[in-house]
Design a protein around this motif. Structure first.
Motif, PDB file in Angstrom:
ATOM      1  N   MET A 204       0.844  -1.191   0.000  1.00 29.70           N
ATOM      2  CA  MET A 204       0.000   0.000   0.000  1.00 29.70           C
ATOM      3  C   MET A 204       0.876   1.236   0.000  1.00 29.70           C
ATOM      4  O   MET A 204       1.716   1.412   0.894  1.00 29.70           O
ATOM      5  N   LEU A 205       0.707   2.088  -0.998  1.00 28.33           N
ATOM      6  CA  LEU A 205       1.431   3.351  -1.075  1.00 28.33           C
ATOM      7  C   LEU A 205       0.580   4.462  -0.480  1.00 28.33           C
ATOM      8  O   LEU A 205      -0.624   4.523  -0.711  1.00 28.33           O
ATOM      9  N   GLU A 215       2.557  -3.855   3.895  1.00 28.38           N
ATOM     10  CA  GLU A 215       2.859  -4.899   2.922  1.00 28.38           C
ATOM     11  C   GLU A 215       2.536  -6.243   3.547  1.00 28.38           C
ATOM     12  O   GLU A 215       2.790  -6.473   4.731  1.00 28.38           O
ATOM     13  N   GLY A 216       1.930  -7.132   2.755  1.00 25.42           N
ATOM     14  CA  GLY A 216       1.649  -8.462   3.270  1.00 25.42           C
ATOM     15  C   GLY A 216       0.489  -9.112   2.557  1.00 25.42           C
ATOM     16  O   GLY A 216      -0.047  -8.582   1.580  1.00 25.42           O
ATOM     17  N   THR A 224      -1.961  -7.333  11.536  1.00 21.90           N
ATOM     18  CA  THR A 224      -0.536  -7.024  11.691  1.00 21.90           C
ATOM     19  C   THR A 224      -0.250  -5.536  11.673  1.00 21.90           C
ATOM     20  O   THR A 224       0.884  -5.129  11.882  1.00 21.90           O
ATOM     21  N   SER A 225      -1.266  -4.717  11.406  1.00 29.13           N
ATOM     22  CA  SER A 225      -1.044  -3.275  11.344  1.00 29.13           C
ATOM     23  C   SER A 225      -2.137  -2.549  12.118  1.00 29.13           C
ATOM     24  O   SER A 225      -3.322  -2.805  11.943  1.00 29.13           O
ATOM     25  N   ALA A 226      -1.678  -1.639  12.973  1.00 31.55           N
ATOM     26  CA  ALA A 226      -2.632  -0.798  13.714  1.00 31.55           C
ATOM     27  C   ALA A 226      -2.800   0.554  13.038  1.00 31.55           C
ATOM     28  O   ALA A 226      -3.518   1.418  13.558  1.00 31.55           O
ATOM     29  N   ASP A 227      -2.180   0.728  11.883  1.00 28.13           N
ATOM     30  CA  ASP A 227      -2.229   2.000  11.166  1.00 28.13           C
ATOM     31  C   ASP A 227      -3.660   2.259  10.682  1.00 28.13           C
ATOM     32  O   ASP A 227      -4.228   1.431   9.963  1.00 28.13           O
ATOM     33  N   PRO A 228      -4.282   3.358  11.047  1.00 29.48           N
ATOM     34  CA  PRO A 228      -5.662   3.635  10.622  1.00 29.48           C
ATOM     35  C   PRO A 228      -5.804   3.746   9.107  1.00 29.48           C
ATOM     36  O   PRO A 228      -6.883   3.497   8.570  1.00 29.48           O
ATOM     37  N   ARG A 229      -4.727   4.098   8.420  1.00 31.02           N
ATOM     38  CA  ARG A 229      -4.789   4.173   6.957  1.00 31.02           C
ATOM     39  C   ARG A 229      -4.969   2.790   6.350  1.00 31.02           C
ATOM     40  O   ARG A 229      -5.651   2.621   5.342  1.00 31.02           O
ATOM     41  N   VAL A 230      -4.359   1.787   6.960  1.00 31.21           N
ATOM     42  CA  VAL A 230      -4.529   0.405   6.506  1.00 31.21           C
ATOM     43  C   VAL A 230      -5.951  -0.054   6.779  1.00 31.21           C
ATOM     44  O   VAL A 230      -6.586  -0.699   5.939  1.00 31.21           O
ATOM     45  N   LYS A 231      -6.484   0.267   7.942  1.00 26.41           N
ATOM     46  CA  LYS A 231      -7.867  -0.105   8.271  1.00 26.41           C
ATOM     47  C   LYS A 231      -8.844   0.502   7.267  1.00 26.41           C
ATOM     48  O   LYS A 231      -9.834  -0.131   6.892  1.00 26.41           O
ATOM     49  N   GLU A 232      -8.554   1.726   6.827  1.00 26.32           N
ATOM     50  CA  GLU A 232      -9.420   2.371   5.846  1.00 26.32           C
ATOM     51  C   GLU A 232      -9.436   1.574   4.546  1.00 26.32           C
ATOM     52  O   GLU A 232     -10.482   1.352   3.950  1.00 26.32           O
ATOM     53  N   PHE A 233      -8.271   1.111   4.121  1.00 27.22           N
ATOM     54  CA  PHE A 233      -8.205   0.297   2.912  1.00 27.22           C
ATOM     55  C   PHE A 233      -8.995  -0.998   3.070  1.00 27.22           C
ATOM     56  O   PHE A 233      -9.652  -1.458   2.138  1.00 27.22           O
ATOM     57  N   LEU A 234      -8.941  -1.576   4.250  1.00 29.26           N
ATOM     58  CA  LEU A 234      -9.604  -2.851   4.482  1.00 29.26           C
ATOM     59  C   LEU A 234     -11.118  -2.753   4.424  1.00 29.26           C
ATOM     60  O   LEU A 234     -11.802  -3.737   4.160  1.00 29.26           O
ATOM     61  N   THR A 235     -11.659  -1.583   4.667  1.00 30.90           N
ATOM     62  CA  THR A 235     -13.116  -1.448   4.709  1.00 30.90           C
ATOM     63  C   THR A 235     -13.661  -0.585   3.577  1.00 30.90           C
ATOM     64  O   THR A 235     -14.874  -0.424   3.453  1.00 30.90           O
ATOM     65  N   ARG A 236     -12.795  -0.071   2.717  1.00 26.11           N
ATOM     66  CA  ARG A 236     -13.230   0.796   1.631  1.00 26.11           C
ATOM     67  C   ARG A 236     -13.736  -0.036   0.463  1.00 26.11           C
ATOM     68  O   ARG A 236     -13.237  -1.103   0.183  1.00 26.11           O
ATOM     69  N   GLY A 237     -14.727   0.467  -0.266  1.00 29.06           N
ATOM     70  CA  GLY A 237     -15.103  -0.135  -1.542  1.00 29.06           C
ATOM     71  C   GLY A 237     -16.383  -0.923  -1.508  1.00 29.06           C
ATOM     72  O   GLY A 237     -17.391  -0.503  -0.952  1.00 29.06           O
ATOM     73  N   THR A 238     -16.344  -2.133  -2.018  1.00 29.06           N
ATOM     74  CA  THR A 238     -17.563  -2.888  -2.320  1.00 29.06           C
ATOM     75  C   THR A 238     -18.121  -3.661  -1.149  1.00 29.06           C
ATOM     76  O   THR A 238     -19.188  -4.250  -1.262  1.00 29.06           O
TER      77      THR A 238
END
Length: 244
Positions: A204-205, A215-216, A224-238
């Motif tokens: 993820m860039l 990355e993973g 593996t990541s507590a970064d809120p930006r990663v969480k946003e990716f995980l729940t964004r979209g369809t």
């Protein structure tokens, strides 16, 4: 073994910094996701791999060799900005595009017929691009990217604008291409949901050239990541991605 390696690549355009020390390793015969919001530098990186532009610093290696002009023949590329000649017949376009890739006339005809049959597009040969839906045009351009049997297939936002059924069929085709031909595939997207079910690994860039934030494997990133930006990716979209 890694088929594609990007090491500390940076790129600027005038005062705009597009990439900062980006590195990634794409294993051979894998489906790899390159993720990030608009402005994260995804397309810039793909253009560098395709030698459309050159990095300011860093190195790209294909199959262990520093990227060189001859490697273009090993890459199939479906760009985000689609472009078919609206008034030209599909068969003629595919033959033309295959010749640009270096195929002889007979090879181009054989490849076009093979892929059009494989994707149930035989009846489209004499249709004009303007007569096809967006999803159908997408399949035509995918055929154009596959006809020269690339070792590396890069798909930039392949499901953009497609309905859910067509998008799922495209996912199935991507997996099948990897299984049948051993093709290494990079799928570029602005959301994890679009490749969650098919990617073996993703990076993820972050926007504004802040580099890689995660990355993973898609199914383990949430734990593996507590970064809120990663969480946003995980729940964004369809909604295909579960909230873990």
């Amino acid at each position: 073994m890694n088929f594609l390696e990007v090491e500390n690549v940076s790129k600027s355009f005038a005062e705009h910094r597009a990439l900062t020390d980006v590195s990634m390793e794409v294993p051979e015969n894998s489906i790899f996701g390159l993720l990030g919001p608009n402005g994260a530098g995804k397309t810039t990186l793909i253009r560098i791999i395709n030698q459309i532009s050159m990095p300011d610093s860093g190195e790209v290696r294909l199959n262990g060799e520093k990227l060189k002009r001859e490697h273009i023949a090993q890459i199939g590329y479906l760009p985000e900005e689609r472009g078919l000649y609206k008034k030209m017949k599909i068969g003629e376009q595919l033959l033309y595009l295959a010749r640009l890739r270096g195929l002889e006339s007979g090879q181009a005809l054989q490849a076009a017929k093979h892929w059009m049959t494989r994707l149930e597009m035989q009846s489209w040969w004499n249709k004009k691009a303007e007569e096809l839906s967006k999803g159908m045009q997408q399949k035509v351009q995918l055929v154009a990217a596959l006809m020269h049997d690339p070792d590396l297939l890069i798909l930039d936002e392949p499901s953009a604008g497609l309905d859910p059924v067509t998008s799922r069929k495209l996912d199935e085709l991507i997996v099948e291409i990897r299984a049948m031909f051993g093709t290494t595939i990079v799928v570029v997207s602005h959301e994890l949901a679009s490749i969650y079910d098919i990617a073996d690994r993703v990076i993820m860039l972050e926007k504004q050239a802040q580099g890689i934030i995660a990355e993973g494997a898609p199914r383990t990133l949430a734990t593996t990541s507590a970064d809120p930006r990663v969480k946003e990716f995980l729940t964004r979209g369809t909604g295909k991605v579960p909230i873990l």
